[in-house]
Write a protein that holds these residues in place. Structure first.
Motif, PDB file in Angstrom:
ATOM      1  N   GLY A 196       0.814  -1.221   0.000  1.00 46.31           N
ATOM      2  CA  GLY A 196       0.000   0.000   0.000  1.00 46.31           C
ATOM      3  C   GLY A 196       0.843   1.264   0.000  1.00 46.31           C
ATOM      4  O   GLY A 196       0.659   2.139  -0.858  1.00 46.31           O
ATOM      5  N   PRO A 197       1.785   1.404   0.948  1.00 45.87           N
ATOM      6  CA  PRO A 197       2.634   2.590   0.943  1.00 45.87           C
ATOM      7  C   PRO A 197       3.475   2.736  -0.323  1.00 45.87           C
ATOM      8  O   PRO A 197       3.688   3.845  -0.805  1.00 45.87           O
ATOM      9  N   ILE A 198       3.960   1.607  -0.888  1.00 45.23           N
ATOM     10  CA  ILE A 198       4.746   1.683  -2.119  1.00 45.23           C
ATOM     11  C   ILE A 198       3.890   2.218  -3.258  1.00 45.23           C
ATOM     12  O   ILE A 198       4.298   3.113  -4.009  1.00 45.23           O
ATOM     13  N   THR A 199       2.675   1.677  -3.393  1.00 46.97           N
ATOM     14  CA  THR A 199       1.769   2.130  -4.444  1.00 46.97           C
ATOM     15  C   THR A 199       1.421   3.603  -4.264  1.00 46.97           C
ATOM     16  O   THR A 199       1.421   4.385  -5.224  1.00 46.97           O
ATOM     17  N   GLN A 200       1.135   3.998  -3.038  1.00 48.21           N
ATOM     18  CA  GLN A 200       0.799   5.389  -2.732  1.00 48.21           C
ATOM     19  C   GLN A 200       1.919   6.333  -3.138  1.00 48.21           C
ATOM     20  O   GLN A 200       1.686   7.389  -3.734  1.00 48.21           O
ATOM     21  N   ALA A 201       3.156   5.942  -2.855  1.00 50.11           N
ATOM     22  CA  ALA A 201       4.302   6.806  -3.146  1.00 50.11           C
ATOM     23  C   ALA A 201       4.565   6.934  -4.641  1.00 50.11           C
ATOM     24  O   ALA A 201       5.008   7.993  -5.111  1.00 50.11           O
ATOM     25  N   LEU A 202       4.299   5.872  -5.408  1.00 50.42           N
ATOM     26  CA  LEU A 202       4.656   5.854  -6.826  1.00 50.42           C
ATOM     27  C   LEU A 202       3.537   6.301  -7.765  1.00 50.42           C
ATOM     28  O   LEU A 202       3.809   6.660  -8.915  1.00 50.42           O
TER      29      LEU A 202
END
Length: 228
Positions: A196-202
């Protein structure tokens, strides 16, 4: 001052006719990378992603194959789109076809039973690639897959961030799969907490901005989006 870094246009569908030479390849590449990321995590043998845990758990209670269960659940998830005002698009159909092909190709290319160091690398790389691939194909705005459509629809409907909605979905599916007897490992926990955090950041790097949004953007700099 810092809103530009996380500012993201709506993740709603944009017609295929708008910039198809950029967006259609982006969709296909993102989905292919997603399939390879699943293959890497399977070969790591340190715990599969939460949805795969659910498939394994259901497989123990039904005569259906892993792939058939994935397809059946995909249809069920599509039904959950109805109250969220979501509708299947090109990306939804491509999700089913390309993921099946790229996952099988990845499993045929990645050797079985690698040593522990390689398995750790496959796990970490698989999780990172998965978050990146979701940002790429969802950002093309050609319609998300069944599960990601539920994610973006719920984020828009509730006003919560993609990060929070995605993480809650993964944890819920993981718990259900584990209760049904699916296998859980450290990789499963890492995926549930990190994707989730990776997707949010990218997502801001890959989300397509239509021409009319680009023109309107300076006039409403303070408007927040569901992804914030």
């Amino acid at each position: 001052m810092h809103r530009r870094r996380t500012s993201l246009p709506p993740l709603t569908y944009v017609p295929v006719a708008e910039q198809p030479l950029r967006r259609v390849p982006q969709l296909f590449i993102g989905l292919a990378l997603y399939g390879f990321s699943l293959s890497a995590m399977v070969r790591a043998s340190l715990g599969v992603n939460p949805w795969s845990v659910l498939y394994e758990g259901l497989q123990k209670h039904t005569p259906l194959s892993f792939g058939t269960i994935s397809a059946v659940l995909g249809v069920f998830v599509l039904l959950l789109w109805i109250p969220l005002k979501q509708a299947p698009k090109l990306g939804t159909v491509a999700n089913i076809i390309i993921l099946a092909f790229s996952s099988d190709l990845g499993l045929s290319l990645i050797p079985r039973h690698p040593d522990l160091l390689v398995r750790i690398g496959l796990l970490v790389g698989g999780v990172l690639l998965n978050g990146l691939s979701v940002a790429i194909y969802v950002g093309a705005r050609l319609g998300p897959g069944p599960r990601d459509g539920l994610m973006t629809g719920a984020a828009t409907k509730t006003g919560k961030s993609i990060r929070l909605v995605r993480t809650m979905m993964e944890i819920t599916v993981l718990a259900a799969g584990w209760l049904l007897g699916g296998t859980v490992g450290i990789g499963t926990v890492l995926y549930a907490l990190a994707v989730g955090p990776i997707t949010q950041a990218l997502l801001p790097l890959f989300t397509y901005r239509s021409a009319d949004q680009a023109l309107r953007r300076p006039a409403a700099p303070e408007k927040a989006t569901a992804a914030e």
